[in-house]
Design a protein around this motif. Structure first.
Motif, PDB file in Angstrom:
ATOM      1  N   MET A   1       4.495   2.122   1.598  1.00 11.77           N
ATOM      2  CA  MET A   1       5.154   0.926   2.104  1.00 11.77           C
ATOM      3  C   MET A   1       4.634  -0.290   1.344  1.00 11.77           C
ATOM      4  SD  MET A   1       5.458  -0.411   6.070  1.00 11.77           S
ATOM      5  CE  MET A   1       6.185   1.146   6.604  1.00 11.77           C
ATOM      6  N   PRO A   2       5.526  -1.124   0.769  1.00 10.96           N
ATOM      7  CA  PRO A   2       5.074  -2.302   0.036  1.00 10.96           C
ATOM      8  C   PRO A   2       4.178  -3.192   0.899  1.00 10.96           C
ATOM      9  CG  PRO A   2       7.412  -1.930  -0.330  1.00 10.96           C
ATOM     10  CD  PRO A   2       6.985  -0.973   0.737  1.00 10.96           C
ATOM     11  N   LEU A   3       3.235  -3.893   0.233  1.00  6.62           N
ATOM     12  CA  LEU A   3       2.229  -4.664   0.951  1.00  6.62           C
ATOM     13  C   LEU A   3       2.844  -5.712   1.869  1.00  6.62           C
ATOM     14  CD1 LEU A   3      -0.683  -5.444   1.511  1.00  6.62           C
ATOM     15  CD2 LEU A   3      -0.629  -6.881  -0.547  1.00  6.62           C
ATOM     16  N   LEU A   4       3.757  -6.504   1.359  1.00  7.97           N
ATOM     17  CA  LEU A   4       4.330  -7.572   2.173  1.00  7.97           C
ATOM     18  C   LEU A   4       5.112  -7.005   3.354  1.00  7.97           C
ATOM     19  CD1 LEU A   4       4.476 -10.615   2.352  1.00  7.97           C
ATOM     20  CD2 LEU A   4       6.548 -10.559   0.942  1.00  7.97           C
ATOM     21  N   TYR A   5       5.798  -5.882   3.131  1.00 10.78           N
ATOM     22  CA  TYR A   5       6.526  -5.232   4.218  1.00 10.78           C
ATOM     23  C   TYR A   5       5.541  -4.728   5.269  1.00 10.78           C
ATOM     24  CZ  TYR A   5      10.512  -2.664   6.230  1.00 10.78           C
ATOM     25  OH  TYR A   5      11.518  -2.215   7.051  1.00 10.78           O
ATOM     26  N   SER A   6       4.418  -4.185   4.814  1.00  9.52           N
ATOM     27  CA  SER A   6       3.383  -3.708   5.737  1.00  9.52           C
ATOM     28  C   SER A   6       2.846  -4.846   6.594  1.00  9.52           C
ATOM     29  CB  SER A   6       2.227  -3.065   4.959  1.00  9.52           C
ATOM     30  OG  SER A   6       2.669  -1.953   4.216  1.00  9.52           O
ATOM     31  N   ILE A   7       2.647  -6.004   5.968  1.00 13.67           N
ATOM     32  CA  ILE A   7       2.177  -7.167   6.716  1.00 13.67           C
ATOM     33  C   ILE A   7       3.216  -7.577   7.766  1.00 13.67           C
ATOM     34  CG2 ILE A   7       1.586  -9.619   6.539  1.00 13.67           C
ATOM     35  CD1 ILE A   7       0.438  -8.988   3.752  1.00 13.67           C
ATOM     36  N   GLY A   8       4.483  -7.549   7.368  1.00 14.42           N
ATOM     37  CA  GLY A   8       5.545  -7.888   8.303  1.00 14.42           C
ATOM     38  C   GLY A   8       5.626  -6.928   9.477  1.00 14.42           C
ATOM     39  N   LYS A   9       5.304  -5.641   9.225  1.00  9.85           N
ATOM     40  CA  LYS A   9       5.365  -4.642  10.292  1.00  9.85           C
ATOM     41  C   LYS A   9       4.339  -4.899  11.389  1.00  9.85           C
ATOM     42  CE  LYS A   9       7.527  -1.400  10.635  1.00  9.85           C
ATOM     43  NZ  LYS A   9       8.826  -1.215  11.351  1.00  9.85           N
TER      44      LYS A   9
END
Length: 227
Positions: A1-9
């Protein structure tokens, strides 16, 4: 999972789920691994937000290619954010240029990731479900992945056309995930792709209960009406 997407999750996703408390059905129908396509009805920009928040896996969404090529500081921010989210660029100019979006999505799907597609091609102008375009079927057959029909209810009240962000206390959101539609062995001729697309739209209609319109949605939506 891309880093920024992971942060958003772990930030935006929980905030959406807690703030709007969408009712989610059929999440057990989503395979835990392997490439797949989420194909849903399209009532609002908020559809993507709540789809991403309610699915535990990474979803590669589409974004206009212009956002990947902008200049200056704003262009850099746009590219950084979209690449960090794992977005797929799409050229809306049509023809071969538009097909590059599918070229970019197929390796994503074959690599085991998820892609979201809205077969109507645009937001519904009146809440009805319009005829689906065959791109979703072409993509699924080309990548050899299943399609998960998604029915979203209520987002048009939470974020109507013209509203820049979701508004609280504007109704209840429901998201329903149907059973996977297997595309193994499906032909890729025009008739077969049309039949598969119609099957997908029929499953979406079962989930939403929307009135079905057997023609494509108008490309331009009318001005927003007073709520």
């Amino acid at each position: 999972m891309p880093l920024l997407y992971s942060i958003g999750k772990v930030t935006v996703g929980p905030a959406l789920m807690l703030g709007w408390r969408p009712h989610v059905e059929g999440r057990e129908n989503i395979p835990k691994t392997g490439g797949l396509i989420f194909a849903g009805n399209h009532l609002s920009v908020a559809d993507e937000l709540f789809l991403g928040a309610s699915v535990p896996r990474h979803i590669a969404f589409w974004a206009k290619s212009d956002y990947f090529t902008g200049s200056g500081f704003n262009g850099w921010v746009s590219r950084t954010v979209l690449n960090g989210l794992g977005a797929i660029p799409v050229n809306r100019g049509g023809g071969r240029a538009a097909l590059t979006a599918f070229d970019g999505a197929i390796p994503v799907l074959r690599g085991g990731d998820c892609v979201a597609v809205y077969p109507e091609g645009t937001r519904s102008p009146d809440g009805r479900l319009y005829r689906g375009r065959t791109g979703v079927a072409r993509l699924a057959v080309g990548a050899g992945v299943p399609i998960i029909p998604v029915g979203t209810i209520g987002t048009e009240r939470v974020q109507p056309i013209g509203q820049p962000y979701p508004m609280p206390f504007r109704g209840k959101i429901t998201i329903k995930y149907g059973k996977p539609i297997d595309t193994t062995g499906r032909a890729d001729d025009r008739t077969s792709l049309r039949a598969l697309t119609d099957e997908v739209m029929a499953e979406i209609q079962k989930l939403t209960g929307q009135e079905y319109v057997p023609r494509y949605a108008p490309a331009k939506t009318p001005p927003p009406q007073d709520a």
